[in-house]
Design an enzyme around this catalytic site. Structure first.
Site, PDB file in Angstrom:
ATOM      1  N   HIS A  27      26.599  16.569  10.556  1.00 21.46           N
ATOM      2  CA  HIS A  27      25.679  17.871  10.279  1.00 21.46           C
ATOM      3  C   HIS A  27      24.337  17.477  10.076  1.00 21.46           C
ATOM      4  CE1 HIS A  27      27.037  16.998   6.382  1.00 21.46           C
ATOM      5  NE2 HIS A  27      26.112  17.633   5.932  1.00 21.46           N
TER       6      HIS A  27
ATOM      7  N   ASP B 142      21.511  19.411   7.682  1.00 18.88           N
ATOM      8  CA  ASP B 142      21.367  20.270   6.667  1.00 18.88           C
ATOM      9  C   ASP B 142      20.427  21.520   6.890  1.00 18.88           C
ATOM     10  OD1 ASP B 142      22.958  18.513   5.043  1.00 18.88           O
ATOM     11  OD2 ASP B 142      21.480  17.585   3.787  1.00 18.88           O
TER      12      ASP B 142
ATOM     13  N   HIS C  27      23.730  13.207   9.756  1.00 16.58           N
ATOM     14  CA  HIS C  27      24.588  12.503   8.992  1.00 16.58           C
ATOM     15  C   HIS C  27      25.754  13.020   8.954  1.00 16.58           C
ATOM     16  CE1 HIS C  27      22.791  15.275   5.983  1.00 16.58           C
ATOM     17  NE2 HIS C  27      23.959  15.299   5.532  1.00 16.58           N
TER      18      HIS C  27
ATOM     19  N   ARG D  46      36.007   9.565  -4.948  1.00 15.87           N
ATOM     20  CA  ARG D  46      34.450   9.553  -4.886  1.00 15.87           C
ATOM     21  C   ARG D  46      33.859  10.716  -5.464  1.00 15.87           C
ATOM     22  NH1 ARG D  46      30.392  11.319  -1.138  1.00 15.87           N
ATOM     23  NH2 ARG D  46      28.997  10.173  -0.267  1.00 15.87           N
TER      24      ARG D  46
END
Length: 323
Positions: free
Chosen positions: A234, A236, A292, A302
């Protein structure tokens, strides 16, 4: 009338022996045919087994190659988890994404790129920030693999939905967070904002914190809703509109706390990867020059916090305050 002669024992024996011989020969031919048929079938089975094993090996190789290309596809690792980076900045040409939005001189990106640093936030501070995330997310959590906690809006993943933790839990929030937690959060935000401003040659006062800014906790649990599908590529600026600069502060260590989960810049012809490390700050301009994704987390958990900035004051938000 001549008397009929009876076959003697030898004649009968000879006749029976001849019939037996033909019967034996027929049986032998039948058995031979059966054996040849079985041998052919066995040969065919062996050939099919070999063909199956070969085709399976080829398919496995193709699948493994496909997985590596899709999951890794890495031509360059921008930041290894084992190294401590002073500052690393890579300039890339700006996209045209910013032209479709109102420009703010002295802030809207004219210099684009991505940076990584391990010197802005200490590992001890990252551990303290992570504990804030852990305490907040302990109040809920997604049924799938990705949970968020937004201290600004109050959004918290609970099951397959979101709740406003300030309204949902009321005064109990005072038992979960302290003013010192929120002060650390604000201080970390300020230092990251100054780092971004310095890297892109703009004034930090021209940047405004924007939404969504949130903690994320990702594990290998199967996605239950689209909100759990964090791994899709996607942009941003396209996804959120208000974003001009994006940053991530990692709160856990790649290979130690989790596997997979690396951040991947998807450049033409080659990907560039950032391996998370507690205290590491990764930041970049938010347009399509920085397409990214995040690899799927294969094991462990994570933690990170996404802190985003806009140049448009109308899209700015305030720091969270514990009330």
């Amino acid at each position: 009338m001549a008397p009929q002669r009876r076959a003697g024992p030898k004649a009968a024996e000879s006749s029976g022996g001849s019939a037996g011989t033909w019967a034996d020969r027929g049986e032998r031919r039948r058995l031979s045919s059966v054996r040849k048929s079985r041998a052919h079938q066995e040969s065919r089975r062996k050939w099919l087994k070999v063909a199956f094993l070969v085709s399976s090996a080829v398919l496995l190789s193709l699948l493994s190659w496909s997985y590596l290309v899709s999951e890794d596809g890495v031509a360059e690792v921008l930041a290894h988890y084992s190294e401590s980076l002073q500052d690393r900045f890579i300039e890339v040409p700006c996209s045209e994404d910013y032209d479709s939005h109102k420009r703010f001189e002295g802030c809207t990106p004219r210099k684009c790129g991505r940076g990584i640093t391990d010197t802005v936030i200490t590992r001890e501070e990252a551990e303290r920030i992570r504990r804030i995330a852990e305490r907040g997310l302990s109040l809920g959590g997604s049924d799938g693999g990705a949970s968020i906690l937004d201290l600004h809006s109050g959004a918290l993943s609970v099951g397959k939905h979101f709740v406003n933790l300030y309204r949902y839990f009321g005064d109990k929030i005072q038992e979960v967070f302290t003013e010192e937690d929120f002060q650390l959060y604000r201080d970390v935000r300020r230092r990251i904002q100054q780092t971004i401003a310095q890297a892109f040659g703009i004034s930090s006062s021209s940047m405004y914190l924007t939404k969504p800014t949130f903690f994320s906790r990702i594990n290998s649990t199967e996605a239950k809703t689209t909100h759990d599908e964090y791994w899709h590529p996607h942009i941003d600026k396209v996804t959120y509109g208000s974003f001009d600069y994006t940053s991530l502060l990692y709160l856990s260590d790649y290979t130690e706390d989790f596997g997979g989960g690396r951040f991947v810049f998807m450049d033409v012809g080659a990907n560039k990867t950032v391996e998370p490390r507690a205290g590491r700050v990764s930041f970049f301009t938010s347009g399509s020059e920085n397409l990214h994704r995040v690899e799927k987390v294969r094991w462990g958990t994570r933690y990170a916090i996404t802190i985003s900035f806009t140049c448009n004051p109308d899209h700015g938000i305030e720091d969270p305050v514990l009330t």
